[in-house]
Design a protein around this motif. Structure first.
Motif, short mmCIF file in Angstrom:
data_model
loop_
_atom_site.label_atom_id
_atom_site.label_comp_id
_atom_site.label_asym_id
_atom_site.label_seq_id
_atom_site.Cartn_x
_atom_site.Cartn_y
_atom_site.Cartn_z
N PRO A 1 41.09 44.70 39.62
CA PRO A 1 40.93 43.50 38.81
C PRO A 1 39.84 42.58 39.37
O PRO A 1 39.62 42.52 40.58
CB PRO A 1 42.31 42.84 38.86
N ASN A 2 39.20 41.85 38.48
CA ASN A 2 38.11 40.97 38.88
C ASN A 2 38.54 39.93 39.90
O ASN A 2 37.75 39.54 40.76
CB ASN A 2 37.52 40.28 37.65
N TYR A 3 39.79 39.45 39.81
CA TYR A 3 40.22 38.39 40.72
C TYR A 3 40.25 38.83 42.18
O TYR A 3 40.18 38.00 43.09
CB TYR A 3 41.57 37.81 40.32
N GLN B 1 45.58 46.61 44.96
CA GLN B 1 45.36 46.04 43.63
C GLN B 1 44.98 47.12 42.62
O GLN B 1 45.44 47.10 41.48
CB GLN B 1 44.28 44.96 43.70
N ARG B 2 44.16 48.06 43.03
CA ARG B 2 43.80 49.15 42.13
C ARG B 2 45.02 49.97 41.76
O ARG B 2 45.20 50.39 40.60
CB ARG B 2 42.72 50.04 42.77
N MET C 1 33.34 45.44 39.13
CA MET C 1 33.82 44.09 39.42
C MET C 1 32.74 43.09 39.03
O MET C 1 31.59 43.25 39.40
CB MET C 1 34.15 43.98 40.90
N ARG C 2 33.09 42.06 38.26
CA ARG C 2 32.12 41.11 37.77
C ARG C 2 31.66 40.18 38.89
O ARG C 2 32.40 39.87 39.82
CB ARG C 2 32.71 40.28 36.63
N SER C 3 30.44 39.71 38.79
CA SER C 3 29.92 38.78 39.79
C SER C 3 30.62 37.44 39.66
O SER C 3 31.11 37.07 38.60
CB SER C 3 28.41 38.61 39.60
#
Length: 199
Positions: free
Chosen positions: A33-35, A25-26, A1-3
């Motif tokens: 997802p990043n959101y 979500q997974r 997951m992006r910062s």
């Protein structure tokens, strides 16, 4: 997951409602997802959003929902939502030609009359709802939409305003997994705001 711009709770430290949301979500995406991290401080907001989004989406024609959502997302400069809903239009609705048509001409001018009117109306609602006039609604009626259909387009566009502002306001980037499903030139046309995440 992006910062993101704030400190978020990673999947391995999530518990309770947040862990359940991440798991949902997974399961839906095949990856987290990043959101999802944007809601890590308030998973109950994510649950409420999911309920609203599902009510709007499932109460109207799915293809029209995707076209309206893409139109609204483009007006809101949301790379994330344009790409995600272009993927849904292609994969869930089975309409890759329309997805490509929008990507190749984001003005919507190459769409059918009804699709173009929905796309443009949704963008207008998202960008400046106070500027919507009776003539905008009458145009949709003349093209076969009912009052209920028109309200549904407004619901879809208005809901998108919330979600895009959450994602962009907190720095969420389009997932590399989703970005990789598009040809480079198609993806490039969808990057209208925040850049996609890199692998």
């Amino acid at each position: 997951m992006r910062s993101m711009f704030i400190e978020t709770v990673p999947e391995e430290r999530a518990g309770g409602p947040l862990a359940a949301y991440y798991e949902q979500q997974r399961a839906a995406w095949g990856f987290l997802p990043n959101y999802a991290a944007a809601f890590s401080t308030r998973p109950e907001v994510a649950v409420a959003w999911n309920a609203l989004n599902k009510a709007v989406r499932d109460g109207m024609d799915r293809r029209r929902f995707e076209i309206a959502t893409i139109g609204a997302a483009r007006a809101l400069r949301s790379t994330y939502c344009i790409a995600a809903h272009s993927a849904f239009l292609r994969d869930v609705c089975g309409d890759e030609p329309t997805m490509v048509t929008i990507a190749e001409d984001p003005s919507g001018a190459a769409l059918s009359d009804q699709d173009r009117a929905v796309y443009e109306f949704a963008a207008r609602v998202a960008q400046d709802a106070a500027a919507v006039a009776q003539s905008d609604v009458d145009r949709l009626k003349d093209l076969g939409l009912s009052d209920g259909d028109i309200a549904d387009v407004v619901f879809a566009a208005a809901a998108r305003c919330f979600f895009t502002r959450v994602l962009d306001g907190l720095g969420a980037q389009l997932d590399a997994e989703t970005a990789s499903t598009f040809a480079p030139e198609i993806l490039a046309s969808m990057v209208v705001g925040r850049s996609p995440a890199e692998d």
